[in-house]
Design a protein around this motif. Sequence first.
Motif, PDB file in Angstrom:
ATOM      1  N   ALA A 161     -49.443   5.593  94.382  1.00 16.07           N
ATOM      2  CA  ALA A 161     -50.227   4.486  93.852  1.00 16.07           C
ATOM      3  C   ALA A 161     -51.095   4.938  92.690  1.00 16.07           C
ATOM      4  CB  ALA A 161     -51.104   3.887  94.954  1.00 16.07           C
ATOM      5  N   THR A 162     -51.347   4.021  91.773  1.00  7.61           N
ATOM      6  CA  THR A 162     -52.203   4.310  90.632  1.00  7.61           C
ATOM      7  C   THR A 162     -53.661   4.353  91.069  1.00  7.61           C
ATOM      8  OG1 THR A 162     -52.509   1.975  90.093  1.00  7.61           O
ATOM      9  CG2 THR A 162     -50.579   3.082  89.145  1.00  7.61           C
ATOM     10  N   PRO A 163     -54.545   4.943  90.246  1.00  8.25           N
ATOM     11  CA  PRO A 163     -55.972   4.924  90.580  1.00  8.25           C
ATOM     12  C   PRO A 163     -56.531   3.518  90.767  1.00  8.25           C
ATOM     13  CG  PRO A 163     -55.550   6.548  88.874  1.00  8.25           C
ATOM     14  CD  PRO A 163     -54.257   5.807  89.078  1.00  8.25           C
ATOM     15  N   SER A 164     -56.036   2.553  89.981  1.00  2.15           N
ATOM     16  CA  SER A 164     -56.520   1.182  90.117  1.00  2.15           C
ATOM     17  C   SER A 164     -56.160   0.600  91.477  1.00  2.15           C
ATOM     18  CB  SER A 164     -55.944   0.300  89.006  1.00  2.15           C
ATOM     19  OG  SER A 164     -56.421   0.698  87.739  1.00  2.15           O
ATOM     20  N   VAL A 165     -54.947   0.881  91.950  1.00  2.73           N
ATOM     21  CA  VAL A 165     -54.535   0.398  93.269  1.00  2.73           C
ATOM     22  C   VAL A 165     -55.392   1.031  94.354  1.00  2.73           C
ATOM     23  CG1 VAL A 165     -52.657   0.471  94.969  1.00  2.73           C
ATOM     24  CG2 VAL A 165     -52.183  -0.194  92.602  1.00  2.73           C
ATOM     25  N   ARG A 166     -55.632   2.330  94.241  1.00  6.49           N
ATOM     26  CA  ARG A 166     -56.456   3.001  95.241  1.00  6.49           C
ATOM     27  C   ARG A 166     -57.893   2.492  95.226  1.00  6.49           C
ATOM     28  NH1 ARG A 166     -53.836   7.011  97.646  1.00  6.49           N
ATOM     29  NH2 ARG A 166     -51.961   7.867  96.658  1.00  6.49           N
ATOM     30  N   SER A 167     -58.423   2.228  94.045  1.00  6.73           N
ATOM     31  CA  SER A 167     -59.788   1.700  93.950  1.00  6.73           C
ATOM     32  C   SER A 167     -59.883   0.330  94.612  1.00  6.73           C
ATOM     33  CB  SER A 167     -60.216   1.609  92.480  1.00  6.73           C
ATOM     34  OG  SER A 167     -60.297   2.882  91.887  1.00  6.73           O
ATOM     35  N   LEU A 168     -58.888  -0.527  94.378  1.00  7.62           N
ATOM     36  CA  LEU A 168     -58.909  -1.854  94.977  1.00  7.62           C
ATOM     37  C   LEU A 168     -58.755  -1.766  96.491  1.00  7.62           C
ATOM     38  CD1 LEU A 168     -59.048  -4.911  94.489  1.00  7.62           C
ATOM     39  CD2 LEU A 168     -56.549  -4.907  94.289  1.00  7.62           C
ATOM     40  N   ALA A 169     -57.882  -0.871  96.970  1.00  4.96           N
ATOM     41  CA  ALA A 169     -57.703  -0.712  98.408  1.00  4.96           C
ATOM     42  C   ALA A 169     -58.986  -0.223  99.062  1.00  4.96           C
ATOM     43  CB  ALA A 169     -56.554   0.265  98.681  1.00  4.96           C
ATOM     44  N   ARG A 170     -59.677   0.721  98.427  1.00  9.48           N
ATOM     45  CA  ARG A 170     -60.929   1.208  98.990  1.00  9.48           C
ATOM     46  C   ARG A 170     -61.969   0.104  99.052  1.00  9.48           C
ATOM     47  NH1 ARG A 170     -59.991   5.808  95.736  1.00  9.48           N
ATOM     48  NH2 ARG A 170     -61.513   5.087  94.199  1.00  9.48           N
ATOM     49  N   ALA A 171     -62.064  -0.680  97.991  1.00 13.90           N
ATOM     50  CA  ALA A 171     -63.050  -1.758  97.971  1.00 13.90           C
ATOM     51  C   ALA A 171     -62.748  -2.812  99.029  1.00 13.90           C
ATOM     52  CB  ALA A 171     -63.088  -2.399  96.582  1.00 13.90           C
ATOM     53  N   ALA A 172     -61.471  -3.122  99.229  1.00 15.52           N
ATOM     54  CA  ALA A 172     -61.102  -4.106 100.250  1.00 15.52           C
ATOM     55  C   ALA A 172     -61.415  -3.578 101.642  1.00 15.52           C
ATOM     56  CB  ALA A 172     -59.617  -4.457 100.130  1.00 15.52           C
TER      57      ALA A 172
END
Length: 366
Positions: A161-172
């Motif tokens: 996963a890209t950093p953006s995907v990981r950031s969104l997953a962490r925030a969710a």
Amino acid sequence: MDRSPGRDEQGDPGADAGAEPAADPGAVAAPTLKVAAVARRLGVAPATLRTWARRYDLGPSAHTAGAHRQYSLEDLERLMVMRRMTLEGYSPAEAARVAVQSARATSAAPSVHDPSSSTPSQAPSPTAAQAGPPPAAEVPAHAASTPPARGRGEAPAPRGATPSVRSLARAAMALQAGECQRLLEAHMAVGGVVEAWTGLVRPVLEALSDRVGAVAPGRSPVALLEAALLAALRAAVEAEPPGGPAVLVLRPCAPRGGTGGAAGSGATGDLLSHVVAAALREEGAAAAVLPGAHAAERVAAVGEQLDAAVLVVVADTAVAAAAAEETARLVDPAGARVVLAGRGWSGPAPAPVVADLGDVAATALA
């Protein structure tokens, strides 16, 4: 390295000597925004962006020889941190420190634990990135009190996963609704609604659905992310009232006498309909969503009421045979044109199928 304001102001505004070596060579090909577009998105004057670039090193990073420098997705994300914190009463200098530290922490350690337990007022020191997880650089005060994700703090994300995907997953996983919306709005502003769905939201939703176990009452990362997506879609389309042809976007039809539960829309319900309608609005269409799954007669009645020229039926998962048969009843040479969109359609179809959502607008508005 820090640059003095005097040298920054005297330099060539089109080719900052200090920015080009630090830029990621692969970022040049990524979607970018011009100064005017970023200013409109943030609701500030272009002069404000230039001031932030000179004083706080928040300028554009994408640079092509012979062309003006442009803002990347990462640039826009840190500017949104800056903008939100200044609106909440923080000084520009403090907001800039947090925004810059946020970008450095994300690029240096995309898999760090979610920093939701800190507050933006804890301005990071120059050595904060080396000492441990950063403060809530990406999370303004409205989300600072949100409890962190359970377990080890690692949010589920697809392999590679890209950093953006990981950031969104962490925030969710941390139930940070405001942070989810901020990330989605930034992604949509650069890449558009469809790209945000296919490249960001859908991978996170699929990962959350596959890997998240039991949760406490009221704690649903999936529901929170879906709500954040709807809020980001509203923000993306409300600025420009549509003036083009009317388009009705809906799920596959429900068989007569049924509830439509097997209509092939998947766990995301009407989300895909909202995404496609927002993408059509980006292209100027007067697109609306029909929530739920309905029989063909009901859909036809709503389409006639809206004077819809096109009906776009979307499905992200395999469409059940009964739903496909009922949807086929929408095809009427004397009525609205029907377009089937999404990866859920397979086999013989009664109408044109557009598997790539990025091509829906071109097909529907042709």
